[in-house]
Design an enzyme around this catalytic site. Structure first.
Site, PDB file in Angstrom:
ATOM      1  N   GLY A 116     -10.802  60.008  39.550  1.00 23.15           N
ATOM      2  CA  GLY A 116     -12.197  59.569  39.461  1.00 23.15           C
ATOM      3  C   GLY A 116     -12.786  59.880  38.084  1.00 23.15           C
ATOM      4  O   GLY A 116     -13.507  59.061  37.496  1.00 23.15           O
ATOM      5  N   ASP A 117     -12.471  61.060  37.570  1.00 20.39           N
ATOM      6  CA  ASP A 117     -12.977  61.444  36.237  1.00 20.39           C
ATOM      7  C   ASP A 117     -12.373  60.523  35.166  1.00 20.39           C
ATOM      8  O   ASP A 117     -13.022  60.202  34.164  1.00 20.39           O
ATOM      9  CB  ASP A 117     -12.594  62.897  35.924  1.00 20.39           C
TER      10      ASP A 117
HETATM   11  N1  LIG Z   1      -3.034  55.445  44.713  1.00 15.34           N
HETATM   12  C1  LIG Z   1      -3.624  54.831  43.679  1.00 15.34           C
HETATM   13  N2  LIG Z   1      -3.073  53.717  43.164  1.00 15.34           N
HETATM   14  C2  LIG Z   1      -3.637  53.059  42.119  1.00 15.34           C
HETATM   15  N3  LIG Z   1      -4.790  53.462  41.544  1.00 15.34           N
HETATM   16  C3  LIG Z   1      -5.399  54.573  42.018  1.00 15.34           C
HETATM   17  C4  LIG Z   1      -4.852  55.312  43.113  1.00 15.34           C
HETATM   18  N4  LIG Z   1      -5.667  56.368  43.353  1.00 15.34           N
HETATM   19  C5  LIG Z   1      -6.674  56.289  42.468  1.00 15.34           C
HETATM   20  N5  LIG Z   1      -6.534  55.209  41.667  1.00 15.34           N
HETATM   21  C6  LIG Z   1      -7.438  54.760  40.577  1.00 15.34           C
HETATM   22  O1  LIG Z   1      -8.316  55.821  40.239  1.00 15.34           O
HETATM   23  C7  LIG Z   1      -9.664  55.466  40.551  1.00 15.34           C
HETATM   24  C8  LIG Z   1     -10.409  56.675  41.066  1.00 15.34           C
HETATM   25  O2  LIG Z   1      -9.741  57.201  42.194  1.00 15.34           O
HETATM   26  P1  LIG Z   1     -10.458  57.836  43.462  1.00 15.34           P
HETATM   27  O3  LIG Z   1      -9.408  58.598  44.195  1.00 15.34           O
HETATM   28  O4  LIG Z   1     -11.176  56.781  44.207  1.00 15.34           O
HETATM   29  O5  LIG Z   1     -11.548  58.787  42.783  1.00 15.34           O
HETATM   30  P2  LIG Z   1     -12.058  60.261  43.189  1.00 15.34           P
HETATM   31  O6  LIG Z   1     -11.050  61.185  42.544  1.00 15.34           O
HETATM   32  O7  LIG Z   1     -13.395  60.368  42.552  1.00 15.34           O
HETATM   33  O8  LIG Z   1     -12.075  60.325  44.686  1.00 15.34           O
HETATM   34  C9  LIG Z   1      -9.568  54.325  41.567  1.00 15.34           C
HETATM   35  O9  LIG Z   1     -10.726  53.518  41.534  1.00 15.34           O
HETATM   36  C10 LIG Z   1      -8.318  53.597  41.038  1.00 15.34           C
HETATM   37  O10 LIG Z   1      -8.663  52.825  39.890  1.00 15.34           O
HETATM   38  O1  LIG Z   2     -17.168  70.147  41.254  1.00 18.93           O
HETATM   39  P1  LIG Z   2     -16.299  69.779  42.414  1.00 18.93           P
HETATM   40  O2  LIG Z   2     -16.859  68.683  43.272  1.00 18.93           O
HETATM   41  O3  LIG Z   2     -15.929  71.003  43.235  1.00 18.93           O
HETATM   42  O4  LIG Z   2     -14.950  69.190  41.854  1.00 18.93           O
HETATM   43  C1  LIG Z   2     -14.161  69.914  40.961  1.00 18.93           C
HETATM   44  C2  LIG Z   2     -12.780  69.387  40.944  1.00 18.93           C
HETATM   45  O5  LIG Z   2     -12.825  68.011  40.646  1.00 18.93           O
HETATM   46  C3  LIG Z   2     -11.945  67.702  39.583  1.00 18.93           C
HETATM   47  O6  LIG Z   2     -12.742  67.562  38.425  1.00 18.93           O
HETATM   48  C4  LIG Z   2     -11.208  66.428  39.884  1.00 18.93           C
HETATM   49  O7  LIG Z   2     -12.145  65.412  40.235  1.00 18.93           O
HETATM   50  P2  LIG Z   2     -11.730  63.942  40.666  1.00 18.93           P
HETATM   51  O8  LIG Z   2     -10.424  64.025  41.399  1.00 18.93           O
HETATM   52  O9  LIG Z   2     -12.876  63.445  41.511  1.00 18.93           O
HETATM   53  O10 LIG Z   2     -11.615  63.145  39.400  1.00 18.93           O
HETATM   54  C5  LIG Z   2     -11.040  68.898  39.418  1.00 18.93           C
HETATM   55  O11 LIG Z   2     -10.639  69.119  38.093  1.00 18.93           O
HETATM   56  C6  LIG Z   2     -11.896  70.026  39.914  1.00 18.93           C
HETATM   57  O12 LIG Z   2     -11.124  71.051  40.476  1.00 18.93           O
END
Ligand SMILES: Nc1ncnc2c1ncn2[C@@H]1O[C@H](COP(=O)(O)OP(=O)(O)O)[C@@H](O)[C@H]1O
Ligand SMILES: O=P(O)(O)OC[C@H]1O[C@](O)(COP(=O)(O)O)[C@@H](O)[C@@H]1O
Length: 304
Positions: A248-249
């Site tokens: 997500g980041d």
């Molecule tokens: N299994 C995957 N296959 C392909 N792309 C992925 C996958 N998981 C994450 N992504 C990419 O990373 C982006 C962010 O992932 P996501 O897991 O939704 O975010 P978060 O970490 O904030 O929950 C998605 O919108 C997609 O573009």
């Molecule tokens: O501040 P929160 O919600 O506890 O999340 C922190 C965690 O999220 C992360 O930034 C990863 O975030 P994403 O998977 O959503 O990109 C980790 O590095 C960290 O451990």
């Protein structure tokens, strides 16, 4: 300059366990320690994509020293406010699936907050401010809303990636972009969102409420962008999921990298989705090469 602010940074401790069993003695096959927290990851991704950033937030103790050292080693300029106590450690267990245990951060007091607000006053309209992640227990859920108000005079663009009450409050200050994942978007409306249609519907409602750009990330189902009267879906390539921490980041970092190069919101969205996937398919955060190899495989379609 793109400023990221991580109120609640972390030392992310990644451990690989062969067959993780809760309640049992588990032995680690391999491990690694990385600087973490959402804004810090956005800074690391931006740097890898050739965009310089400054990392703001609160850090402390030996874990804070580790984070600062690692960021400097990667060429990122840290401008953290030092707090007493150790920055939290977040444990990421990789086994048949992924388990995350996120820690508690040290206390942030009024003086620390004032110091941060002084930094925000120095932003200009050419800057962007990324407010990302959870907030330490010692801060009120209105903190992001107050920070957006604090930066409002500068007209810097604010990008917000948080959840729960902090997100509800901050949306009132109308940031330029928010990036909930589908679960976080569902929590906002008290519903469960599983498909692209539903995400599009609720993202649109947020745009009607005055948020300029809403990106909903949906893991392997890609992402949805609502902007103006339009909603787009980015279909992402299939690949082997190696690590979803930081995907997500990476989407936020990729979006901003392309947007800051003069790209439009739709192109930035495509690039961001590619950056998210590139991270999901690697053991660490994405590299520029990996993002550029994937970006042509991201299909953006107009769905509403
Ligand atoms: N299994 C995957 N296959 C392909 N792309 C992925 C996958 N998981 C994450 N992504 C990419 O990373 C982006 C962010 O992932 P996501 O897991 O939704 O975010 P978060 O970490 O904030 O929950 C998605 O919108 C997609 O573009
Ligand atoms: O501040 P929160 O919600 O506890 O999340 C922190 C965690 O999220 C992360 O930034 C990863 O975030 P994403 O998977 O959503 O990109 C980790 O590095 C960290 O451990």
């Amino acid at each position: 300059m793109i400023y990221t602010c991580t109120l609640n940074p972390s030392l992310d401790y990644f451990v690989q366990v062969k067959d993780f069993k809760p309640g049992d003695l588990n032995r680690i096959a391999s491990d690694k320690k990385m600087p973490g927290g959402k804004g810090i990851n956005v800074s690391r991704v931006l740097k890898r994509l050739g965009v310089s950033t400054q990392a703001l937030g609160f850090i402390g103790g030996f874990t804070g020293d580790f984070i600062r050292r690692e960021l400097i080693g990667e060429g990122i300029h840290p401008d953290f406010i030092e707090v007493p106590g150790d920055t939290r450690i977040n444990v990421k267990i990789k086994s048949a699936n992924e388990t995350e245990i996120n820690g508690q951060s040290p206390l942030v007091n009024q003086n620390h907050l004032e110091e941060l607000f002084l930094k925000l006053e120095q932003l200009t309209e050419r800057d962007a401010l990324v407010l990302s992640g959870s907030i330490p227990d010692s801060l009120p859920p209105t903190i992001y809303k107050d920070m957006i108000a604090g930066a409002a005079g500068s007209q810097a663009k604010v990008i917000l990636d948080t959840s729960g009450q902090a997100l509800v409050e901050a949306m009132e200050a109308k940031p330029f972009l928010i990036k909930p994942n589908h679960e976080e978007l569902g929590q906002l409306f008290g519903v469960t969102i599983t498909d692209v249609e539903e995400a599009a519907e609720y993202a649109k409602r947020l745009v009607s409420d005055g948020i300029q750009n809403v990106i909903v990330s949906m893991g392997g189902k890609g992402a949805v962008l609502a902007v103006g009267d339009n909603v787009f879906h980015a279909e992402v390539p299939k690949g082997t999921l190696k690590n979803s921490v930081g995907a997500g980041d990476s989407l936020v970092g990729g979006f901003l990298a392309e947007y800051s190069r003069g790209g439009n919101v739709q192109e930035a969205f495509r690039y961001g989705a590619a950056a998210g996937s590139a991270t999901a398919f690697s053991v660490d955060l994405c590299t520029k090469e990996a993002v550029e190899n994937l970006v042509g495989q991201v299909r953006v379609s107009h769905i509403k």
